[in-house]
Scaffold this motif. Structure first.
Motif, PDB file in Angstrom:
ATOM      1  N   GLY A 144       0.941  -1.179  -0.153  1.00 34.23           N
ATOM      2  CA  GLY A 144      -0.257  -0.085   0.068  1.00 34.23           C
ATOM      3  C   GLY A 144       0.813   1.294  -0.188  1.00 34.23           C
ATOM      4  O   GLY A 144       0.518   2.118  -0.634  1.00 34.23           O
ATOM      5  N   VAL A 145       1.876   1.427   0.776  1.00 35.89           N
ATOM      6  CA  VAL A 145       2.803   2.594   0.849  1.00 35.89           C
ATOM      7  C   VAL A 145       3.651   2.529  -0.309  1.00 35.89           C
ATOM      8  O   VAL A 145       3.654   3.596  -0.828  1.00 35.89           O
ATOM      9  CB  VAL A 145       3.833   2.259   1.856  1.00 35.89           C
ATOM     10  N   GLU A 146       3.891   1.566  -1.162  1.00 40.54           N
ATOM     11  CA  GLU A 146       4.673   1.754  -2.356  1.00 40.54           C
ATOM     12  C   GLU A 146       3.794   2.235  -3.504  1.00 40.54           C
ATOM     13  O   GLU A 146       4.217   3.112  -4.109  1.00 40.54           O
ATOM     14  CB  GLU A 146       5.395   0.305  -2.812  1.00 40.54           C
ATOM     15  N   LEU A 147       2.560   1.575  -3.510  1.00 41.52           N
ATOM     16  CA  LEU A 147       1.666   2.061  -4.570  1.00 41.52           C
ATOM     17  C   LEU A 147       1.151   3.601  -4.342  1.00 41.52           C
ATOM     18  O   LEU A 147       1.103   4.289  -5.296  1.00 41.52           O
ATOM     19  CB  LEU A 147       0.415   1.047  -4.444  1.00 41.52           C
ATOM     20  N   ALA A 148       1.217   3.924  -3.163  1.00 44.56           N
ATOM     21  CA  ALA A 148       0.665   5.510  -2.688  1.00 44.56           C
ATOM     22  C   ALA A 148       1.816   6.173  -3.179  1.00 44.56           C
ATOM     23  O   ALA A 148       1.822   7.331  -3.966  1.00 44.56           O
ATOM     24  CB  ALA A 148       0.541   5.378  -1.489  1.00 44.56           C
ATOM     25  N   GLY A 149       3.190   5.766  -3.176  1.00 43.47           N
ATOM     26  CA  GLY A 149       4.137   6.716  -3.364  1.00 43.47           C
ATOM     27  C   GLY A 149       4.322   6.479  -5.105  1.00 43.47           C
ATOM     28  O   GLY A 149       4.543   7.729  -5.553  1.00 43.47           O
ATOM     29  N   GLU A 150       4.054   5.485  -5.497  1.00 41.42           N
ATOM     30  CA  GLU A 150       4.318   5.567  -7.217  1.00 41.42           C
ATOM     31  C   GLU A 150       3.131   6.620  -7.549  1.00 41.42           C
ATOM     32  O   GLU A 150       3.566   7.508  -8.617  1.00 41.42           O
ATOM     33  CB  GLU A 150       3.985   4.111  -7.729  1.00 41.42           C
ATOM     34  N   ILE A 151       2.051   6.398  -7.045  1.00 36.09           N
ATOM     35  CA  ILE A 151       1.091   7.222  -7.803  1.00 36.09           C
ATOM     36  C   ILE A 151       1.136   8.868  -7.310  1.00 36.09           C
ATOM     37  O   ILE A 151       1.139   9.762  -8.155  1.00 36.09           O
ATOM     38  CB  ILE A 151      -0.431   6.985  -7.530  1.00 36.09           C
ATOM     39  N   ALA A 152       1.661   9.131  -6.209  1.00 33.46           N
ATOM     40  CA  ALA A 152       1.824  10.407  -5.562  1.00 33.46           C
ATOM     41  C   ALA A 152       2.868  11.191  -6.689  1.00 33.46           C
ATOM     42  O   ALA A 152       3.015  12.102  -6.943  1.00 33.46           O
ATOM     43  CB  ALA A 152       2.361  10.246  -4.339  1.00 33.46           C
ATOM     44  N   VAL A 153       3.814  10.269  -6.979  1.00 31.15           N
ATOM     45  CA  VAL A 153       5.054  10.809  -7.781  1.00 31.15           C
ATOM     46  C   VAL A 153       4.632  10.913  -9.220  1.00 31.15           C
ATOM     47  O   VAL A 153       5.062  12.012  -9.974  1.00 31.15           O
ATOM     48  CB  VAL A 153       6.349  10.045  -7.634  1.00 31.15           C
ATOM     49  N   ASP A 154       4.259   9.886  -9.727  1.00 30.88           N
ATOM     50  CA  ASP A 154       3.857   9.991 -11.326  1.00 30.88           C
ATOM     51  C   ASP A 154       2.522  10.717 -11.534  1.00 30.88           C
ATOM     52  O   ASP A 154       2.456  11.482 -12.545  1.00 30.88           O
ATOM     53  CB  ASP A 154       3.563   8.484 -11.958  1.00 30.88           C
TER      54      ASP A 154
END
Length: 358
Positions: A144-154
C-alpha cells in the motif's frame, strides 16, 4: 567402466521468485531432471508490479515467460492439487513422479494464466489510475505504501487516500520507519487514515465506509492487503501435519519439510523466522539447489547446506527516486536508499540471475 547414474526427478511446484531461480540453477545439471508446475506461464518480478501499474511498459521486462529463461525445460501450466507418496497431481489430471519435491507456492496471487493477460491487466490498471481524480488504497503495509508513493510521484494531482487498520504504517518493521513513511506521504498530499478498515464489498457509487462509519468518496480503489499463503492445496495431503496454523510449512535447517527427507520448501510458504522478502526467497532457492545437487551426487546428508535466517533489513520504494531503508535499528529515507532500489527495482539484476539481458 562406471555405469551411468540414473537422473533424479525433481518436481518444483510454484514458479515465483524462489521457484524460478531454483529451476534456472538446476537447468542442465547432469544428475537432475526437473519439472516446473505453475498455475501461470510466466514468472513476475513481484516487487516491481506496482511500478507496472503507473508505467505498463515496465512490465515487459518484469513479466517473463518461463520458457524464456528455461529453454527446453519441462513446464506444466496447471495448478497442483495433491501429493501422493512419489507423485504430484495437477488440475488437468496429470500425475508427475518425483524423487525430490520442492514446494515454492508463496502466496495465492494472480488469476491471469498468460503473459499477454497479465500485461493487459497493467494497461487496465493504469487506465483506471489515469481516469480517476480520487483513489482509495486499502492497506498500509509495504504494498500500500509503495503504490501510494508511485501514484503520488507519477500523478501528483490525484487525490490519494490510504486507509490502514493498524495504528501505524509498515508494521512489519520499526516504528521510526512507519513514521518516516507517513511524513513522506502526507508531504505529497496523500491522506492517511490509521486505525480503520474498509468494507469494499459494501461500496456504492464510489462511496466507501470505514469501520468508524466515515464515508470516503473515491473514483476507484486498490486492495493492498496480504494474500493468503499458498498452502491450502496441501491440507488434504500427507503434509497436513507439517502445516502451522498460519498456513506456513515447517522446515528444518536444510529447508526440508518437517518429517520428510525428500521434500523441501522455499520462499514465503515456509515458517523461517525472518521477514518474508523476495531476495531471501532467492537465498532459499540457492540453498536447496546446492542440497539437491549434493544428494544427486550421492553425498552424505551431513554435508548438506544449512540456511541461517537473515537479519532484519527492508527497503520500501517511494516513487522513482526515493526509498526507505531499515537495517537493524537504523532507518534512512530519501535519495540514498532510493539509489539502491527505486529506479529499476532490481529488475535488471533479477533478469541477469535468470540468464537474460538486464
Amino acid at each position: 567402466m562406471t555405469p551411468e547414474r540414473k537422473k533424479k526427478r525433481v518436481v518444483v511446484v510454484g514458479g515465483g521468485v524462489a521457484g524460478s531461480l531454483l529451476c534456472k540453477t538446476l537447468l542442465n545439471h547432469k544428475h537432475l531432471d526437473f519439472t516446473l508446475i505453475d498455475s501461470k506461464e510466466y514468472f513476475e518480478v513481484s516487487w516491481a508490479n506496482l511500478r507496472s501499474m503507473v508505467e505498463p511498459a515496465f512490465a515487459k521486462r518484469s513479466v517473463i515467460n518461463h520458457h524464456e529463461y528455461l529453454p527446453g525445460a519441462s513446464i506444466i501450466t496447471s495448478d497442483a492439487i495433491g501429493i501422493e507418496e512419489d507423485q504430484v497431481s495437477t488440475m488437468e489430471g496429470r500425475m508427475i513422479e518425483f524423487d525430490y519435491l520442492v514446494i515454492a507456492t508463496g502466496h495465492i496471487g494472480t488469476s491471469f494464466v498468460t503473459k499477454v493477460e497479465k500485461l493487459r491487466q497493467y494497461e487496465a490498471e493504469n487506465e483506471k489510475i489515469k481516469s480517476s481524480e480520487s483513489i482509495l488504497i486499502v492497506g498500509g503495509g509495504p504494498t500500500g505504501v509503495e503504490l501510494a508513493g508511485e501514484i503520488a510521484v507519477d500523478f501528483p494531482t490525484k487525490k490519494v487516500k490510504l486507509v490502514h487498520r493498524g495504528t501505524r504504517l509498515l508494521e512489519f518493521i520499526g516504528e521510526a520507519a512507519g513514521k518516516k513513511a507517513l511524513d513522506w506521504l502526507t508531504a505529497r498530499n496523500v491522506e492517511v487514515i490509521l486505525g480503520q478498515s474498509v468494507d469494499l464489498s459494501s461500496s456504492s457509487d464510489g462511496v466507501y465506509q470505514t469501520s468508524s462509519g466515515e464515508d470516503i468518496v473515491a473514483d476507484c480503489h486498490f486492495k493492498c492487503t496480504s494474500d493468503p499463503i499458498g498452502s491450502s492445496w496441501l491440507q488434504e495431503t500427507y503434509l497436513k501435519d507439517s502445516i502451522k496454523d498460519d498456513g506456513r510449512l515447517m522446515v528444518d535447517a536444510n529447508l526440508r519439510v518437517k518429517d520428510f527427507e525428500n521434500i523441501f520448501a522455499i520462499g514465503d510458504v515456509t515458517d523461517i523466522p525472518e521477514l518474508k522478502q523476495g531476495y531471501l526467497a532467492q537465498r532459499h532457492a540457492l540453498v536447496v539447489a546446492k542440497n539437491l545437487k549434493l544428494l544427486s551426487n550421492g553425498a552424505d546428508e551431513s554435508t548438506l547446506v544449512k540456511y541461517t535466517p537473515a537479519s532484519p533489513m527492508a527497503i520500501v520504494s517511494l516513487g522513482r527516486r526515493e526509498a526507505l531503508l531499515q537495517v537493524w535499528c537504523v532507518t534512512l529515507i530519501g535519495r540514498i536508499p532510493g539509489m539502491l532500489k527505486s529506479k529499476d527495482l532490481f529488475v535488471g539484476k533479477t533478469r541477469k540471475q535468470l540468464g537474460l539481458k538486464a
